[in-house]
Motif scaffolding. Structure first.
Motif, PDB file in Angstrom:
ATOM      1  N   MET A  16       0.832  -1.207   0.000  1.00  0.00           N
ATOM      2  CA  MET A  16       0.000   0.000   0.000  1.00  0.00           C
ATOM      3  C   MET A  16       0.868   1.258   0.000  1.00  0.00           C
ATOM      4  O   MET A  16       0.592   2.211  -0.741  1.00  0.00           O
ATOM      5  CB  MET A  16      -0.937  -0.013   1.208  1.00  0.00           C
ATOM      6  N   VAL A  17       1.913   1.250   0.811  1.00  0.00           N
ATOM      7  CA  VAL A  17       2.817   2.411   0.861  1.00  0.00           C
ATOM      8  C   VAL A  17       3.560   2.554  -0.464  1.00  0.00           C
ATOM      9  O   VAL A  17       3.754   3.679  -0.955  1.00  0.00           O
ATOM     10  CB  VAL A  17       3.795   2.294   2.049  1.00  0.00           C
ATOM     11  N   LEU A  18       3.971   1.455  -1.062  1.00  0.00           N
ATOM     12  CA  LEU A  18       4.678   1.527  -2.352  1.00  0.00           C
ATOM     13  C   LEU A  18       3.832   2.242  -3.395  1.00  0.00           C
ATOM     14  O   LEU A  18       4.329   3.112  -4.112  1.00  0.00           O
ATOM     15  CB  LEU A  18       5.053   0.133  -2.859  1.00  0.00           C
ATOM     16  N   PHE A  19       2.556   1.906  -3.476  1.00  0.00           N
ATOM     17  CA  PHE A  19       1.708   2.552  -4.479  1.00  0.00           C
ATOM     18  C   PHE A  19       1.479   4.027  -4.184  1.00  0.00           C
ATOM     19  O   PHE A  19       1.175   4.805  -5.092  1.00  0.00           O
ATOM     20  CB  PHE A  19       0.380   1.808  -4.624  1.00  0.00           C
ATOM     21  N   MET A  20       1.663   4.434  -2.930  1.00  0.00           N
ATOM     22  CA  MET A  20       1.578   5.862  -2.608  1.00  0.00           C
ATOM     23  C   MET A  20       2.884   6.580  -2.929  1.00  0.00           C
ATOM     24  O   MET A  20       2.872   7.759  -3.265  1.00  0.00           O
ATOM     25  CB  MET A  20       1.238   6.040  -1.133  1.00  0.00           C
ATOM     26  N   PHE A  24       6.035   9.847  -6.669  1.00  0.00           N
ATOM     27  CA  PHE A  24       6.890  10.947  -6.215  1.00  0.00           C
ATOM     28  C   PHE A  24       8.089  11.134  -7.147  1.00  0.00           C
ATOM     29  O   PHE A  24       8.838  10.212  -7.419  1.00  0.00           O
ATOM     30  CB  PHE A  24       7.411  10.711  -4.802  1.00  0.00           C
ATOM     31  N   GLY A  25       8.279  12.338  -7.611  1.00  0.00           N
ATOM     32  CA  GLY A  25       9.451  12.688  -8.403  1.00  0.00           C
ATOM     33  C   GLY A  25       9.480  12.145  -9.818  1.00  0.00           C
ATOM     34  O   GLY A  25      10.526  12.184 -10.459  1.00  0.00           O
ATOM     35  N   VAL A  26       8.375  11.667 -10.328  1.00  0.00           N
ATOM     36  CA  VAL A  26       8.342  11.098 -11.678  1.00  0.00           C
ATOM     37  C   VAL A  26       8.243  12.219 -12.699  1.00  0.00           C
ATOM     38  O   VAL A  26       7.403  13.106 -12.588  1.00  0.00           O
ATOM     39  CB  VAL A  26       7.144  10.130 -11.832  1.00  0.00           C
ATOM     40  N   LYS A  27       9.134  12.170 -13.681  1.00  0.00           N
ATOM     41  CA  LYS A  27       9.100  13.132 -14.781  1.00  0.00           C
ATOM     42  C   LYS A  27       9.136  12.358 -16.094  1.00  0.00           C
ATOM     43  O   LYS A  27       9.923  11.431 -16.255  1.00  0.00           O
ATOM     44  CB  LYS A  27      10.295  14.075 -14.730  1.00  0.00           C
ATOM     45  N   ARG A  47      13.711   8.815 -15.114  1.00  0.00           N
ATOM     46  CA  ARG A  47      14.482   8.158 -14.047  1.00  0.00           C
ATOM     47  C   ARG A  47      13.494   7.736 -12.958  1.00  0.00           C
ATOM     48  O   ARG A  47      13.141   8.540 -12.103  1.00  0.00           O
ATOM     49  CB  ARG A  47      15.515   9.121 -13.455  1.00  0.00           C
ATOM     50  N   PRO A  48      13.079   6.491 -12.932  1.00  0.00           N
ATOM     51  CA  PRO A  48      12.073   6.078 -11.955  1.00  0.00           C
ATOM     52  C   PRO A  48      12.585   5.998 -10.519  1.00  0.00           C
ATOM     53  O   PRO A  48      11.799   6.055  -9.586  1.00  0.00           O
ATOM     54  CB  PRO A  48      11.617   4.709 -12.439  1.00  0.00           C
ATOM     55  N   LEU A  49      13.905   5.865 -10.296  1.00  0.00           N
ATOM     56  CA  LEU A  49      14.504   5.789  -8.955  1.00  0.00           C
ATOM     57  C   LEU A  49      13.833   4.714  -8.099  1.00  0.00           C
ATOM     58  O   LEU A  49      13.524   4.924  -6.923  1.00  0.00           O
ATOM     59  CB  LEU A  49      14.420   7.142  -8.244  1.00  0.00           C
ATOM     60  N   TRP A  52      15.460   3.552  -4.657  1.00  0.00           N
ATOM     61  CA  TRP A  52      15.288   4.577  -3.634  1.00  0.00           C
ATOM     62  C   TRP A  52      13.854   4.539  -3.093  1.00  0.00           C
ATOM     63  O   TRP A  52      13.624   4.656  -1.896  1.00  0.00           O
ATOM     64  CB  TRP A  52      15.613   5.942  -4.227  1.00  0.00           C
ATOM     65  N   LYS A  53      12.891   4.347  -3.980  1.00  0.00           N
ATOM     66  CA  LYS A  53      11.494   4.274  -3.563  1.00  0.00           C
ATOM     67  C   LYS A  53      11.221   3.012  -2.753  1.00  0.00           C
ATOM     68  O   LYS A  53      10.406   3.036  -1.820  1.00  0.00           O
ATOM     69  CB  LYS A  53      10.577   4.364  -4.772  1.00  0.00           C
ATOM     70  N   PHE A  54      11.884   1.907  -3.075  1.00  0.00           N
ATOM     71  CA  PHE A  54      11.748   0.688  -2.275  1.00  0.00           C
ATOM     72  C   PHE A  54      12.277   0.921  -0.858  1.00  0.00           C
ATOM     73  O   PHE A  54      11.683   0.473   0.114  1.00  0.00           O
ATOM     74  CB  PHE A  54      12.500  -0.479  -2.908  1.00  0.00           C
ATOM     75  N   ALA A  55      13.396   1.636  -0.749  1.00  0.00           N
ATOM     76  CA  ALA A  55      13.979   1.911   0.566  1.00  0.00           C
ATOM     77  C   ALA A  55      13.065   2.819   1.387  1.00  0.00           C
ATOM     78  O   ALA A  55      12.837   2.573   2.582  1.00  0.00           O
ATOM     79  CB  ALA A  55      15.357   2.551   0.410  1.00  0.00           C
TER      80      ALA A  55
END
Length: 84
Positions: A16-20, A24-27, A47-49, A52-55
């Motif tokens: 649930m947190v991952l989908f939230m 963030f920061g997507v261009k 650059r999906p990063l 970093w988003k998993f962390a």
């Protein structure tokens, strides 16, 4: 509560947190003023990063799960009766 129930609850919170966190920061290439590569969708992130988003997701999910565990373990707010 059994350990595997805690693992399942943490996994649900993590997803649930991952989908939230994912947006963030997507261009897109257009927003980043870069040329669109052949075969890529125009909405694909430059650059999906993702690592970093998993962390970030793991940390936020751990905090939420710790709060859930404390409420459940110490029977805060009379939560033991809610989960029966």
């Amino acid at each position: 509560m059994a350990w595997y129930t805690n693992v399942a609850i943490y996994a649900i919170i993590w997803w649930m947190v991952l989908f939230m966190v994912l947006p963030f920061g997507v261009k897109t290439a257009h927003e980043a003023d870069q040329p669109l590569e052949p075969g890529h969708a125009s909405s694909a992130p430059v650059r999906p990063l993702i690592l970093w988003k998993f962390a970030i997701t793991t940390g936020i999910a751990a905090l939420i799960f710790a709060a859930f565990w404390a409420v459940r373990h110490y029977d805060l707010f009379g939560a033991d009766e809610m989960f029966r």
